[in-house]
Design a protein around this motif. Sequence first.
Motif, PDB file in Angstrom:
ATOM      1  N   ASP A 170       6.315  -5.213  12.873  1.00 54.42           N
ATOM      2  CA  ASP A 170       5.760  -3.904  12.488  1.00 54.42           C
ATOM      3  C   ASP A 170       4.505  -3.559  13.284  1.00 54.42           C
ATOM      4  O   ASP A 170       4.456  -2.529  13.928  1.00 54.42           O
ATOM      5  CB  ASP A 170       5.542  -3.874  10.963  1.00 54.42           C
ATOM      6  CG  ASP A 170       4.573  -2.793  10.499  1.00 54.42           C
ATOM      7  OD1 ASP A 170       4.615  -1.716  11.097  1.00 54.42           O
ATOM      8  OD2 ASP A 170       3.814  -3.034   9.544  1.00 54.42           O
ATOM      9  N   ARG A 171       3.461  -4.395  13.232  1.00 54.92           N
ATOM     10  CA  ARG A 171       2.188  -4.043  13.888  1.00 54.92           C
ATOM     11  C   ARG A 171       1.819  -5.064  14.968  1.00 54.92           C
ATOM     12  O   ARG A 171       2.094  -6.254  14.824  1.00 54.92           O
ATOM     13  CB  ARG A 171       1.058  -4.002  12.861  1.00 54.92           C
ATOM     14  CG  ARG A 171       1.273  -2.930  11.803  1.00 54.92           C
ATOM     15  CD  ARG A 171       0.107  -2.911  10.835  1.00 54.92           C
ATOM     16  NE  ARG A 171       0.317  -1.903   9.801  1.00 54.92           N
ATOM     17  CZ  ARG A 171      -0.541  -1.642   8.838  1.00 54.92           C
ATOM     18  NH1 ARG A 171      -1.670  -2.323   8.764  1.00 54.92           N
ATOM     19  NH2 ARG A 171      -0.286  -0.711   7.938  1.00 54.92           N
TER      20      ARG A 171
ATOM     21  N   ASP B 156       6.744   8.396   8.564  1.00 58.14           N
ATOM     22  CA  ASP B 156       7.482   7.384   7.761  1.00 58.14           C
ATOM     23  C   ASP B 156       8.899   7.852   7.402  1.00 58.14           C
ATOM     24  O   ASP B 156       9.857   7.180   7.731  1.00 58.14           O
ATOM     25  CB  ASP B 156       6.771   6.966   6.452  1.00 58.14           C
ATOM     26  CG  ASP B 156       5.709   5.891   6.661  1.00 58.14           C
ATOM     27  OD1 ASP B 156       5.579   5.414   7.803  1.00 58.14           O
ATOM     28  OD2 ASP B 156       5.000   5.549   5.697  1.00 58.14           O
TER      29      ASP B 156
ATOM     30  N   ASN C 227       0.751   8.721   7.280  1.00 55.37           N
ATOM     31  CA  ASN C 227       1.966   8.284   6.554  1.00 55.37           C
ATOM     32  C   ASN C 227       2.278   9.254   5.406  1.00 55.37           C
ATOM     33  O   ASN C 227       1.463  10.106   5.047  1.00 55.37           O
ATOM     34  CB  ASN C 227       1.885   6.820   6.091  1.00 55.37           C
ATOM     35  CG  ASN C 227       1.086   6.598   4.812  1.00 55.37           C
ATOM     36  OD1 ASN C 227       0.331   7.458   4.376  1.00 55.37           O
ATOM     37  ND2 ASN C 227       1.247   5.429   4.227  1.00 55.37           N
TER      38      ASN C 227
ATOM     39  N   ARG D 287      -1.307   6.235  16.374  1.00 55.51           N
ATOM     40  CA  ARG D 287      -0.844   7.563  15.934  1.00 55.51           C
ATOM     41  C   ARG D 287      -1.906   8.617  16.217  1.00 55.51           C
ATOM     42  O   ARG D 287      -1.601   9.753  16.531  1.00 55.51           O
ATOM     43  CB  ARG D 287      -0.467   7.535  14.438  1.00 55.51           C
ATOM     44  CG  ARG D 287       0.840   6.813  14.199  1.00 55.51           C
ATOM     45  CD  ARG D 287       1.175   6.638  12.736  1.00 55.51           C
ATOM     46  NE  ARG D 287       2.358   5.778  12.610  1.00 55.51           N
ATOM     47  CZ  ARG D 287       2.738   5.167  11.501  1.00 55.51           C
ATOM     48  NH1 ARG D 287       2.061   5.315  10.387  1.00 55.51           N
ATOM     49  NH2 ARG D 287       3.826   4.404  11.484  1.00 55.51           N
TER      50      ARG D 287
ATOM     51  N   GLU E  15       0.788  -1.235   0.000  1.00 53.80           N
ATOM     52  CA  GLU E  15       0.000   0.000   0.000  1.00 53.80           C
ATOM     53  C   GLU E  15       0.819   1.282   0.000  1.00 53.80           C
ATOM     54  O   GLU E  15       0.293   2.341  -0.331  1.00 53.80           O
ATOM     55  CB  GLU E  15      -0.974  -0.011   1.197  1.00 53.80           C
ATOM     56  CG  GLU E  15      -0.367   0.214   2.596  1.00 53.80           C
ATOM     57  CD  GLU E  15       0.345  -0.999   3.186  1.00 53.80           C
ATOM     58  OE1 GLU E  15       0.490  -2.021   2.501  1.00 53.80           O
ATOM     59  OE2 GLU E  15       0.797  -0.907   4.346  1.00 53.80           O
TER      60      GLU E  15
HETATM   61  O1  AHR Z   1       2.615  -0.243   9.842  1.00 55.54           O
HETATM   62  C1  AHR Z   1       3.432   0.751   9.326  1.00 55.54           C
HETATM   63  C2  AHR Z   1       2.636   1.645   8.426  1.00 55.54           C
HETATM   64  O2  AHR Z   1       2.054   0.893   7.402  1.00 55.54           O
HETATM   65  C3  AHR Z   1       3.430   2.715   7.727  1.00 55.54           C
HETATM   66  O3  AHR Z   1       3.548   3.893   8.427  1.00 55.54           O
HETATM   67  C4  AHR Z   1       2.578   2.929   6.513  1.00 55.54           C
HETATM   68  O4  AHR Z   1       3.183   3.676   5.517  1.00 55.54           O
HETATM   69  C5  AHR Z   1       2.304   1.526   6.159  1.00 55.54           C
HETATM   70  O5  AHR Z   1       1.428   1.300   5.183  1.00 55.54           O
END
Ligand code: AHR
Length: 346
Positions: free
Chosen positions: A144-145, A280, A252, A202, A67
């Motif tokens: 990442d998440r 970012d 982002n 965020r 994305e």
């Molecule tokens: O999880 C990170 C986020 O996911 C980033 O900031 C964003 O650009 C991405 O799509």
Amino acid sequence: MRWTTESTPRSTFRRRGVRLAAAAVLALTLAACGNGGADAGGGSAPADAGDSGGESIVMGFSQVGAESGWRTANTKSVQESAEEAGIELQFSDAQQKQENQIKAIRNFIQQQVDVIAFSPVVESGWDPVLQEAKRAGIPVILTDRAVDSADTSLYATFLGSDFIEEGKKAGQWLLEQPESSAGPVNIVELQGTTGSAPAIDRQEGFAEVIAANPNLKVVASQTGDFTRSGGKQVMEAFLKSNPDIDVLYAHNDDMGLGAIEAIEAAGKVPGQDIKIITVDAVKDGMQALADGKINYIVECNPLLGPQLMDLAKKVVAGEQIPPRVVTEETTFDQAAAKEALPTRQY
Ligand code: AHR
């Protein structure tokens, strides 16, 4: 509960045994069918089919999608680092759909990979599939998440940024601008994917910090799904319904860059008529910052590959690993972007 030192290596050997046996059965079946192996039926090939000695670690990785520029850099980092670390990567792109990620994880479990890593598109709804991985004895690394599961024994560790902190940094910069004490400041917010950890955190971090100054008001907030087209489309709508926008906070760079197109098309000057804060610090975002179209960027580091491979090796070997590994990040104003751009990796 943690992934224990004794049981993990044993179960790993057992899994490799099963994969090798499955590979042998597949080879015999193909030979019997007179098929030299050119078409093994897409994703059904066992994970170790191309493994020379059955020694390399097999990692199933489910990526969110493609994305944003950040995501592209993250995928590259994971793929290159796996190769460098000698880890066999089973990579799957979920195209921003949770059901695709769940399918991919179930497929990894069926293949009996050594470790599963994934970046969850949204925070909730993971418990059933993570319980399946746990029952199969396969450690899971969140990259990442985060997930919002109350049962932290469902994953071995979470490697990634502190998104609340990122939101706070964005809010702090705004709080420190002289305009913030001069009078009312109308802010519009472009949120990331609804239900995702970075969008939730965020927003929360930013709101918490700007609450210190009643001049700062978020007048509109909507998702642009972390994409450039989403950012452009939502900003067009914001501009129509809010004639006096002072600040854009985009979760982002990509959404910020899309919004810049909408702002310019509306005859306004991005970075001047409307101050812009993004998150970012990918190259395109940094270029816009250096050009004066963005005012401030909070960095979110996508280069998680080397740390991920290191953690994967340790967890498969049954070593203790920390339950949370936070990525180190900085912030950029326009001068810092100009300095950093020539050597920026992504
Ligand atoms: O999880 C990170 C986020 O996911 C980033 O900031 C964003 O650009 C991405 O799509």
